[in-house]
Write a protein that holds these residues in place. Structure first.
Motif, short mmCIF file in Angstrom:
data_model
loop_
_atom_site.label_atom_id
_atom_site.label_comp_id
_atom_site.label_asym_id
_atom_site.label_seq_id
_atom_site.Cartn_x
_atom_site.Cartn_y
_atom_site.Cartn_z
N ALA A 310 -62.32 40.48 -43.58
CA ALA A 310 -61.05 41.15 -43.90
C ALA A 310 -60.88 41.39 -45.40
CB ALA A 310 -59.90 40.31 -43.37
N GLY A 311 -61.83 40.93 -46.21
CA GLY A 311 -61.73 41.14 -47.65
C GLY A 311 -60.86 40.15 -48.36
N VAL A 312 -60.69 38.95 -47.77
CA VAL A 312 -59.93 37.88 -48.42
C VAL A 312 -60.90 36.96 -49.14
CG1 VAL A 312 -58.35 35.94 -48.09
CG2 VAL A 312 -58.16 37.98 -46.63
N PRO A 313 -60.71 36.67 -50.43
CA PRO A 313 -61.60 35.73 -51.13
C PRO A 313 -61.58 34.36 -50.46
CG PRO A 313 -60.29 36.96 -52.71
CD PRO A 313 -59.72 37.26 -51.35
N THR A 314 -62.72 33.93 -49.99
CA THR A 314 -62.81 32.66 -49.27
C THR A 314 -64.24 32.14 -49.32
OG1 THR A 314 -62.33 31.58 -47.16
CG2 THR A 314 -63.34 33.74 -47.05
N GLY A 315 -64.40 30.88 -49.02
CA GLY A 315 -65.74 30.31 -48.99
C GLY A 315 -65.71 28.88 -48.53
N PRO A 316 -66.85 28.39 -48.04
CA PRO A 316 -66.94 27.00 -47.61
C PRO A 316 -67.02 26.07 -48.80
CG PRO A 316 -69.08 28.02 -47.48
CD PRO A 316 -68.13 29.11 -47.88
N ILE A 317 -66.81 24.80 -48.59
CA ILE A 317 -67.04 23.79 -49.63
C ILE A 317 -68.41 23.19 -49.33
CG2 ILE A 317 -66.23 21.64 -50.66
CD1 ILE A 317 -63.40 22.48 -49.97
N ASN A 318 -69.41 23.76 -49.97
CA ASN A 318 -70.80 23.40 -49.69
C ASN A 318 -71.19 22.07 -50.29
OD1 ASN A 318 -71.57 25.63 -48.18
ND2 ASN A 318 -72.23 26.82 -49.97
N SER A 319 -72.16 21.43 -49.68
CA SER A 319 -72.88 20.36 -50.34
C SER A 319 -73.84 20.99 -51.34
CB SER A 319 -73.68 19.55 -49.31
OG SER A 319 -74.71 20.36 -48.75
N VAL A 320 -74.44 20.19 -52.21
CA VAL A 320 -75.42 20.73 -53.14
C VAL A 320 -76.58 21.35 -52.37
CG1 VAL A 320 -77.11 20.11 -54.93
CG2 VAL A 320 -74.80 19.15 -55.01
N GLU A 321 -77.02 20.69 -51.31
CA GLU A 321 -78.12 21.24 -50.50
C GLU A 321 -77.74 22.60 -49.94
OE1 GLU A 321 -80.83 20.17 -46.54
OE2 GLU A 321 -79.09 18.93 -47.07
N GLN A 322 -76.54 22.71 -49.42
CA GLN A 322 -76.11 23.99 -48.85
C GLN A 322 -76.00 25.07 -49.92
OE1 GLN A 322 -72.53 22.35 -47.10
NE2 GLN A 322 -73.34 22.52 -45.02
N ALA A 323 -75.52 24.70 -51.11
CA ALA A 323 -75.40 25.67 -52.19
C ALA A 323 -76.77 26.21 -52.61
CB ALA A 323 -74.70 25.04 -53.39
N LEU A 324 -77.77 25.31 -52.65
CA LEU A 324 -79.10 25.71 -53.09
C LEU A 324 -79.86 26.52 -52.05
CD1 LEU A 324 -80.22 22.44 -54.91
CD2 LEU A 324 -79.46 24.59 -55.95
N THR A 325 -79.40 26.48 -50.81
CA THR A 325 -80.06 27.26 -49.77
C THR A 325 -79.22 28.44 -49.30
OG1 THR A 325 -79.20 25.70 -48.10
CG2 THR A 325 -81.43 25.32 -48.93
N GLU A 326 -78.10 28.67 -49.98
CA GLU A 326 -77.28 29.84 -49.66
C GLU A 326 -78.12 31.11 -49.77
OE1 GLU A 326 -74.29 31.22 -49.04
OE2 GLU A 326 -72.97 29.49 -48.80
N GLU A 327 -77.89 32.03 -48.88
CA GLU A 327 -78.61 33.31 -48.89
C GLU A 327 -78.47 34.01 -50.24
OE1 GLU A 327 -78.75 37.44 -46.25
OE2 GLU A 327 -76.99 36.14 -46.17
N HIS A 328 -77.27 33.96 -50.81
CA HIS A 328 -77.04 34.66 -52.08
C HIS A 328 -77.76 33.97 -53.23
CE1 HIS A 328 -74.89 37.86 -54.09
NE2 HIS A 328 -74.58 37.03 -55.07
N THR A 329 -77.86 32.63 -53.20
CA THR A 329 -78.60 31.90 -54.22
C THR A 329 -80.05 32.38 -54.26
OG1 THR A 329 -77.23 29.93 -53.93
CG2 THR A 329 -79.37 29.61 -54.97
N LEU A 330 -80.65 32.49 -53.10
CA LEU A 330 -82.05 32.91 -53.02
C LEU A 330 -82.21 34.38 -53.39
CD1 LEU A 330 -82.99 31.04 -49.72
CD2 LEU A 330 -83.20 30.25 -52.08
N ALA A 331 -81.28 35.21 -52.95
CA ALA A 331 -81.38 36.64 -53.24
C ALA A 331 -81.26 36.94 -54.73
CB ALA A 331 -80.29 37.40 -52.46
N ARG A 332 -80.50 36.12 -55.44
CA ARG A 332 -80.32 36.33 -56.87
C ARG A 332 -81.42 35.68 -57.72
NH1 ARG A 332 -77.57 39.92 -59.33
NH2 ARG A 332 -76.93 38.49 -60.97
N GLY A 333 -82.39 35.06 -57.07
CA GLY A 333 -83.51 34.47 -57.81
C GLY A 333 -83.10 33.32 -58.70
N LEU A 334 -82.19 32.47 -58.22
CA LEU A 334 -81.63 31.42 -59.05
C LEU A 334 -82.42 30.11 -59.02
CD1 LEU A 334 -77.83 31.98 -58.34
CD2 LEU A 334 -79.16 32.67 -60.34
N ILE A 335 -83.52 30.10 -58.28
CA ILE A 335 -84.39 28.93 -58.26
C ILE A 335 -85.80 29.35 -58.62
CG2 ILE A 335 -85.35 27.08 -56.83
CD1 ILE A 335 -82.81 27.18 -55.16
#
Length: 404
Positions: A310-335
């Protein structure tokens, strides 16, 4: 060429804040030469547990990729002579030491301008080079308390709380890197360098931003908020779904409209108590229980998926593991991964500072004094000159594991 490939930095750095600042410059191509004091074993970050092997640790690897290392004792005549030779051909001297130390060991602009009038001397210290606390060591945890951050962090009914990351150290590193680049630009334009007197304390106070302006001009008294709520925008906080927590942020009125429509609470749009930011702030105690009750009826994933759609700013409260495996993390080449003799491969997050299309190249952090040969070759020292400096103690007595 990489953006900073023509920049040469002599760095008296250790542990976190200083190396964090310069690693972004190194990733952009700057030649960052770490000067490591030999008698103490060099950068103390090498020895940070628990993931440590001899003179190397994953902590050290994180902040020192793409750099070089030279063991050098500036307290000896020979060590000072080598340092001065390096300054003659450098763009900047960068350090993170106690506020009174740069002048004491002679690495300020006044100490070095006769060698190189264009040199930029960037000193990142705990409290700055002036003021009543200049001689005190500064550490992130202490500064989060001193600058008021901890009074704003945590649950209202809980104790003052520090951030889970060393944000004063890291933002201080960014400020130092920015200051150094500003000084370098001015030096190349004007032909005259100077000092960058940067401190963790200044950084922490500067980060108070709008709550400071509210207090200074309107007497606002900041305080901790329930569920990490924004002090003035409602709703903008963590909410509990049926199974987990997630974040909703209505920073614009259009997001409020989309939120309540997606939640099936469109009737709230006609309630004058919730008509705008000011009204919702005044009546937050009436509004939030309504939202909390509705959010508790579905899972966090369901709410995040629907609200994102719906275009509302939102997001989960990730663990560090979840943050590092987020699709966007990998797509942006952050590791990135570097090869290492002991660790095999070291994976780590990379600098978010970017310029151009060329992707950065990463190499492991240097072993202590690893770049001795190339540095003395660059300086044009004869074998006899090198031996004389060794005999003088310029490079110290290497500890086990170091390279000469």
């Amino acid at each position: 060429m990489r953006p900073l490939e023509d920049v040469r930095i002599i760095s008296l750095e250790q542990y976190g804040a200083g190396p964090f600042g310069s690693v972004h410059l190194a990733d952009l191509g700057a030649d960052v030469l770490k000067i490591e004091e030999p008698s103490s074993g060099g950068d103390v970050g090498r020895y940070v547990p628990p993931y440590r092997d001899g003179e190397d640790s994953l902590f050290y690897e994180t902040f020192n990729r793409n750099k070089s290392s030279l063991s050098l004792d500036l307290s000896t005549a020979g060590g000072r002579a080598v340092f001065e030779d390096l300054v003659r051909d450098a763009d900047a001297v960068y350090s993170n030491l106690r506020g009174d130390v740069p002048a004491k060991i002679g690495i300020t602009y006044d100490d070095l301008k006769h060698l190189n009038p264009r040199i930029v001397c960037c000193s990142l210290t705990g409290f700055g080079m002036t003021g009543p606390r200049a001689k005190e060591p500064g550490y992130d945890y202490i500064l989060q308390g001193l600058a008021g951050w901890m009074s704003l962090t945590g649950d209202p009914d809980g104790p003052p709380t520090k951030s889970g990351l060393s944000l004063v150290d890291f933002t201080g590193g960014y400020v130092a890197a920015l200051s150094l680049m500003a000084g370098l630009h001015a030096a190349r334009r004007d032909g005259v360098g100077g000092d960058c007197d940067v401190s963790l304390y200044d950084t922490a106070i500067g980060m108070l931003t709008y709550p400071a302006a509210w207090h200074l001009n309107a007497g606002y008294e900041p305080s901790r908020t329930k569920n990490s709520a924004h002090p003035s925008l409602v709703p903008f906080q963590a909410f509990r779904a049926s199974d987990d927590w997630f974040i909703v942020g209505c920073a614009k009125e259009k997001f409020w409209v989309r939120l309540v429509e997606t939640m099936g609470l469109a009737d709230l749009l006609d309630d004058p108590r919730f008509a705008d930011f000011t009204a919702r702030g005044e009546h937050r105690d009436d509004l939030l229980p309504v939202l909390e009750e509705r959010f508790a009826q579905r899972t966090a994933v369901e709410w995040v998926d629907d609200l994102r759609a719906a275009g509302v700013p939102t997001g989960p409260i990730n663990s560090v593991e979840q943050a590092l495996t987020e699709e966007h993390t990998l797509a942006r080449g952050l590791i990135a991964t570097t090869e290492h003799e002991h660790w095999g491969q070291v994976s780590q997050v990379v600098s978010p500072v970017r310029f151009g299309e060329e992707q950065p190249v990463y190499r492991r952090a240097p072993r202590r004094n690893e770049n001795f040969d190339e540095v003395v070759e660059r300086l044009g020292y004869s074998p006899q000159r090198i031996q004389d400096l060794v005999d003088d103690g310029a490079f110290g007595d290497p500890m086990p594991g170091s390279v000469r």
